[in-house]
Design a protein around this motif. Sequence first.
Motif, PDB file in Angstrom:
ATOM      1  N   GLY A 756       7.707 -28.976 -11.144  1.00  0.00           N
ATOM      2  CA  GLY A 756       9.023 -29.364 -10.662  1.00  0.00           C
ATOM      3  C   GLY A 756      10.179 -28.793 -11.452  1.00  0.00           C
ATOM      4  N   GLN A 757       9.911 -27.825 -12.340  1.00  0.00           N
ATOM      5  CA  GLN A 757      10.959 -27.224 -13.138  1.00  0.00           C
ATOM      6  C   GLN A 757      11.466 -25.939 -12.483  1.00  0.00           C
ATOM      7  OE1 GLN A 757      12.114 -28.831 -15.983  1.00  0.00           O
ATOM      8  NE2 GLN A 757      10.706 -30.421 -15.220  1.00  0.00           N
ATOM      9  N   LEU A 758      12.789 -25.718 -12.533  1.00  0.00           N
ATOM     10  CA  LEU A 758      13.344 -24.479 -12.012  1.00  0.00           C
ATOM     11  C   LEU A 758      12.776 -23.292 -12.778  1.00  0.00           C
ATOM     12  CD1 LEU A 758      17.091 -25.484 -11.534  1.00  0.00           C
ATOM     13  CD2 LEU A 758      15.481 -24.893  -9.728  1.00  0.00           C
ATOM     14  N   VAL A 759      12.406 -22.235 -12.054  1.00  0.00           N
ATOM     15  CA  VAL A 759      11.813 -21.071 -12.701  1.00  0.00           C
ATOM     16  C   VAL A 759      12.899 -20.273 -13.407  1.00  0.00           C
ATOM     17  CG1 VAL A 759       9.942 -20.958 -11.028  1.00  0.00           C
ATOM     18  CG2 VAL A 759      12.030 -19.651 -10.615  1.00  0.00           C
ATOM     19  N   PRO A 760      12.544 -19.550 -14.475  1.00  0.00           N
ATOM     20  CA  PRO A 760      13.537 -18.725 -15.171  1.00  0.00           C
ATOM     21  C   PRO A 760      13.845 -17.450 -14.394  1.00  0.00           C
ATOM     22  CG  PRO A 760      11.386 -18.474 -16.191  1.00  0.00           C
ATOM     23  CD  PRO A 760      11.236 -19.556 -15.148  1.00  0.00           C
ATOM     24  N   SER A 761      14.863 -16.715 -14.868  1.00  0.00           N
ATOM     25  CA  SER A 761      15.198 -15.440 -14.248  1.00  0.00           C
ATOM     26  C   SER A 761      13.999 -14.504 -14.290  1.00  0.00           C
ATOM     27  CB  SER A 761      16.384 -14.795 -14.972  1.00  0.00           C
ATOM     28  OG  SER A 761      17.542 -15.567 -14.832  1.00  0.00           O
ATOM     29  N   GLY A 762      13.868 -13.704 -13.256  1.00  0.00           N
ATOM     30  CA  GLY A 762      12.770 -12.749 -13.218  1.00  0.00           C
ATOM     31  C   GLY A 762      12.392 -12.388 -11.809  1.00  0.00           C
ATOM     32  N   MET A 763      11.367 -11.529 -11.708  1.00  0.00           N
ATOM     33  CA  MET A 763      10.838 -11.120 -10.414  1.00  0.00           C
ATOM     34  C   MET A 763       9.556 -11.899 -10.145  1.00  0.00           C
ATOM     35  SD  MET A 763      11.168  -9.248  -7.749  1.00  0.00           S
ATOM     36  CE  MET A 763      12.381  -8.053  -8.250  1.00  0.00           C
ATOM     37  N   TYR A 764       9.407 -12.381  -8.905  1.00  0.00           N
ATOM     38  CA  TYR A 764       8.241 -13.165  -8.530  1.00  0.00           C
ATOM     39  C   TYR A 764       7.618 -12.572  -7.264  1.00  0.00           C
ATOM     40  CZ  TYR A 764      10.046 -16.423 -11.948  1.00  0.00           C
ATOM     41  OH  TYR A 764      10.483 -16.980 -13.121  1.00  0.00           O
ATOM     42  N   LEU A 765       6.298 -12.662  -7.203  1.00  0.00           N
ATOM     43  CA  LEU A 765       5.555 -12.194  -6.046  1.00  0.00           C
ATOM     44  C   LEU A 765       5.221 -13.372  -5.146  1.00  0.00           C
ATOM     45  CD1 LEU A 765       3.055  -9.730  -7.768  1.00  0.00           C
ATOM     46  CD2 LEU A 765       5.300  -9.233  -6.776  1.00  0.00           C
ATOM     47  N   VAL A 766       5.265 -13.155  -3.842  1.00  0.00           N
ATOM     48  CA  VAL A 766       4.899 -14.161  -2.849  1.00  0.00           C
ATOM     49  C   VAL A 766       3.660 -13.659  -2.121  1.00  0.00           C
ATOM     50  CG1 VAL A 766       5.670 -15.486  -0.856  1.00  0.00           C
ATOM     51  CG2 VAL A 766       7.344 -14.740  -2.565  1.00  0.00           C
ATOM     52  N   VAL A 767       2.593 -14.446  -2.152  1.00  0.00           N
ATOM     53  CA  VAL A 767       1.324 -14.062  -1.518  1.00  0.00           C
ATOM     54  C   VAL A 767       0.979 -15.116  -0.477  1.00  0.00           C
ATOM     55  CG1 VAL A 767      -1.104 -13.522  -1.881  1.00  0.00           C
ATOM     56  CG2 VAL A 767       0.573 -12.964  -3.664  1.00  0.00           C
ATOM     57  N   GLU A 774      -6.370 -14.360   9.303  1.00  0.00           N
ATOM     58  CA  GLU A 774      -5.345 -13.414   9.728  1.00  0.00           C
ATOM     59  C   GLU A 774      -5.030 -12.362   8.665  1.00  0.00           C
ATOM     60  OE1 GLU A 774      -4.261 -17.465  11.586  1.00  0.00           O
ATOM     61  OE2 GLU A 774      -4.926 -16.700   9.631  1.00  0.00           O
ATOM     62  N   GLY A 775      -5.511 -12.557   7.436  1.00  0.00           N
ATOM     63  CA  GLY A 775      -5.257 -11.594   6.382  1.00  0.00           C
ATOM     64  C   GLY A 775      -4.249 -12.117   5.376  1.00  0.00           C
ATOM     65  N   VAL A 776      -3.803 -11.208   4.487  1.00  0.00           N
ATOM     66  CA  VAL A 776      -2.904 -11.555   3.395  1.00  0.00           C
ATOM     67  C   VAL A 776      -1.617 -10.747   3.543  1.00  0.00           C
ATOM     68  CG1 VAL A 776      -2.592 -11.647   0.898  1.00  0.00           C
ATOM     69  CG2 VAL A 776      -4.853 -12.053   1.876  1.00  0.00           C
ATOM     70  N   ALA A 777      -0.484 -11.403   3.334  1.00  0.00           N
ATOM     71  CA  ALA A 777       0.823 -10.750   3.395  1.00  0.00           C
ATOM     72  C   ALA A 777       1.544 -10.957   2.072  1.00  0.00           C
ATOM     73  CB  ALA A 777       1.651 -11.322   4.547  1.00  0.00           C
ATOM     74  N   TYR A 778       2.495 -10.053   1.782  1.00  0.00           N
ATOM     75  CA  TYR A 778       3.146 -10.058   0.482  1.00  0.00           C
ATOM     76  C   TYR A 778       4.662  -9.966   0.631  1.00  0.00           C
ATOM     77  CZ  TYR A 778      -1.592  -8.878  -1.007  1.00  0.00           C
ATOM     78  OH  TYR A 778      -2.943  -8.898  -1.197  1.00  0.00           O
ATOM     79  N   GLY A 779       5.330 -10.479  -0.372  1.00  0.00           N
ATOM     80  CA  GLY A 779       6.771 -10.348  -0.480  1.00  0.00           C
ATOM     81  C   GLY A 779       7.170 -10.484  -1.927  1.00  0.00           C
ATOM     82  N   LYS A 780       8.461 -10.349  -2.228  1.00  0.00           N
ATOM     83  CA  LYS A 780       8.933 -10.494  -3.603  1.00  0.00           C
ATOM     84  C   LYS A 780      10.329 -11.093  -3.581  1.00  0.00           C
ATOM     85  CE  LYS A 780      10.274  -5.617  -3.611  1.00  0.00           C
ATOM     86  NZ  LYS A 780      10.079  -4.310  -4.248  1.00  0.00           N
ATOM     87  N   ILE A 781      10.648 -11.752  -4.699  1.00  0.00           N
ATOM     88  CA  ILE A 781      11.928 -12.421  -4.802  1.00  0.00           C
ATOM     89  C   ILE A 781      12.433 -12.312  -6.227  1.00  0.00           C
ATOM     90  CG2 ILE A 781      10.720 -14.636  -5.119  1.00  0.00           C
ATOM     91  CD1 ILE A 781      14.194 -14.271  -3.589  1.00  0.00           C
ATOM     92  N   ALA A 782      13.711 -11.978  -6.392  1.00  0.00           N
ATOM     93  CA  ALA A 782      14.340 -11.938  -7.707  1.00  0.00           C
ATOM     94  C   ALA A 782      15.134 -13.214  -7.907  1.00  0.00           C
ATOM     95  CB  ALA A 782      15.251 -10.723  -7.827  1.00  0.00           C
ATOM     96  N   VAL A 783      14.963 -13.839  -9.066  1.00  0.00           N
ATOM     97  CA  VAL A 783      15.677 -15.061  -9.420  1.00  0.00           C
ATOM     98  C   VAL A 783      16.619 -14.745 -10.568  1.00  0.00           C
ATOM     99  CG1 VAL A 783      15.467 -17.407 -10.296  1.00  0.00           C
ATOM    100  CG2 VAL A 783      13.804 -16.545  -8.638  1.00  0.00           C
ATOM    101  N   ILE A 784      17.884 -15.137 -10.402  1.00  0.00           N
ATOM    102  CA  ILE A 784      18.899 -14.911 -11.426  1.00  0.00           C
ATOM    103  C   ILE A 784      19.505 -16.262 -11.789  1.00  0.00           C
ATOM    104  CG2 ILE A 784      21.071 -13.773 -11.982  1.00  0.00           C
ATOM    105  CD1 ILE A 784      20.374 -11.740  -9.785  1.00  0.00           C
ATOM    106  N   ARG A 785      19.393 -16.667 -13.035  1.00  0.00           N
ATOM    107  CA  ARG A 785      19.955 -17.935 -13.503  1.00  0.00           C
ATOM    108  C   ARG A 785      21.105 -17.675 -14.457  1.00  0.00           C
ATOM    109  NH1 ARG A 785      15.617 -22.421 -15.130  1.00  0.00           N
ATOM    110  NH2 ARG A 785      17.585 -23.560 -15.193  1.00  0.00           N
TER     111      ARG A 785
END
Length: 785
Positions: A756-767, A774-785
């Motif tokens: 339940g803690q906010l994640v720090p700044s950085g790049m994260y992968l979404v799987v 149906e298979g696996v899909a990917y995405g990415k998200i940048a977090v800036i705090r």
Amino acid sequence: MLAERMRSCVGGLGLIWALLLVPDPPVRAQTGAWTAHTSARAITDVAVAGGVIWAASLGGVFSYDPTSGAIRRYTAADGLYTVETQSIAYDPHRQVVWVGYNNGVLDRLSLNSGEVRTFFDIQRSERFPDRNINRLRLQGDSLIAATGFGVVIFDTQRNEVRDTYSRLGTLPAAIQVNDLLVAPLPNGRQGLILGTDAGIAWAPLGAPSLQDPASWTVETIISLQPQIRAIHIHNDSLFASTNTGIFRRQTGGNYELVAETPGIVRSFTSVGDRLLITARFGFHEVTAKSLRHVRGGFQDLQRIVAGTGNEFWLADLELGISHFEWPDHSPGPHLLTASIFPDGPFDSLFGDLETDDEGNLWAAAVAGLPSAGFYRMRPSGEWTNFTTRFVDELFRLGSFWAVHPTGGGVWAASRGAGLARVDADDQVTVYNSDNSTLLPAAGTSDYIIVHGVASEPDGTIWVTNTTSPRPLHVRTPDGQWTGLGPPLCQNTVPPTALGPIMVDSNGIKWIVLQNPGNLNFTSGLIILDTKDTPADQSDDDCQFYNESALNGTGLPGSQITSLTEDLTGRVWVSTDGGPAYFSTSAAAATDPALGAAWPVWGDASLGSYALRGLQVNDIAVDPSNRLWVATDDGAYLIQEGDGFELVLRFGVENSPLFSNVVQTIAVDGGTGRVFIGTDKGLLSYQSQAVRPADDAQDLFVYPNPVRIREGAAPEVFIEGLVAETELSILTVHGALIDRFDTRGGRVRWDARDENGQLVPSGMYLVVASGKNGEGVAYGKIAVIR
């Protein structure tokens, strides 16, 4: 204390690194956004400010700039109190617009910031039953309101009521004030002049106390017709209108009849040396001893106001605003622009909403509106009105109350005018007894009631033709019609009062039975299997169901309001006592054990049965198989988990809903937008559930990057998911941040880890892993705090 509510209407190296890695997302509607879809053509008041016209309407407020043609509108979705506005005034010094409502509420809209502040001082004067704000006038720092119980002075600097004048001389206490002026009085002093339900009252602004009845002078025009509708000063003379005439004040307080009028005159204005008035269907010029008709063609004129020079504006309760100019030495005015109002539906109240595969919203009016039609809103927001006013094929036809989209168009059912079809090219065909098997209702010659329309995947159309000798009709894909007799169910008499119809995924027809003695009431359900021979009733199976409620089974209410099938094949029945569902199969029409069950709350603190006892008017299913439920107590979203769970409830206290009475509801699975029709108008809400992808694909993640500020509650949306997904959020090094299951094509992540803690700044992968192969899909998200 000041009674008010404030709402807003809107709108390093690590940063560079994130922006380089993450592409700009396309522009999309953001989840959580509300939009109002109301008709603003019914104008109740207007104000002119610097060449721009401001209009109060039954669908909100809008401004119109005649130079650019630009229209800007404001509704409850933008922060206003509600949509049914009554009066309006513009303050040029503070650049604000004041809006009054028929219950005493005041809104102040700042044109610079877009902020809306709502004031409840007048509304909370409960000792006065009528708190309608009829007119608003500005005088310095004072906003003067003509109300249902007298005059209220609102201090625009202190934002509070300064004075209330409800005892006006010898007039009855708390008299209705219909109009007011701040102008020179007969004695030459500046003062207030009021037009009331019992005559005219005036008093100087410099009086010691206008709360003292002795400060007011009362003048009655005609004892038998004391009600003053409007007042105006023209060429230093006071004019007043009653229900049947126009009067001019004479020296000494007597009033001379200038002219009798063709109805109520609600407004005066001066254009040069001309005195103009509004009657219901047109406007007129007042001459020395008569009334000269100038222009007709209106429906219900409410206001006439002067603009700059020789321009003037007219406000109609049906046709919007019209702009005129009357040049010097011209025998008549020139129409510059007519029917000015924002794009929208011609009417605001809907009894049926449906969406089609292209993202169009189709709507039908509420039952009982004889001239109402049906409507389409495209995904772009553009409205098309299919009514007698706009469509030749619908001339003199109306009372459409149900819509059913198919094949790029729609079928629209009416109470009395048969069935209309709009095809993909917007060609309109009306079906009646001349070109179909539809028949008039029993005891009539041409009154064709179509209560419901449903379709099968092959294009077969089913129509209920209420109370006719052949109450059920089928149209095959080749256009052939067959009229069928009443369904022959063994446990009921052959019914002819067939109502709404639905065809489920097994091809079973579910038909609501109306009470033949009163079609506003229902008497149960027919469950009909027509096999593969729709035009042959000899092999049909049919059973009648009307079991009353008992310990969580049966119908929880006596009146059925809608039928809906969810994504698991359950048929939901909305009643005046709550919802129930049938777990159905292809044998539903012959299954003697078929019964209705009530949804049970998983959280016992909510009670035993979900929404038990509520008036449920409609149910819509979103792509996550969640139920959006329209009730007389707002809109509920429930989903099945451990029992049924309450996801959220929208009401007037926590959303821009115009009213808690939600009559109809629909979901666009392609965008996740939920359309909510209340008894005061239509809104839409951008939910997170969208139609899932068939196969795994690249994910769309937004906003990207997401910027998290102290105290914020961030929302990240992930789209392109399949029906059932296991979603994992990972660091670029593969460390697990969060993992959860989701249904539907879109999900929200709160940018927090498993603790339940906010994640720090950085790049994260979404799987995203499809649970059904149906298979696996990917995405990415940048977090800036």
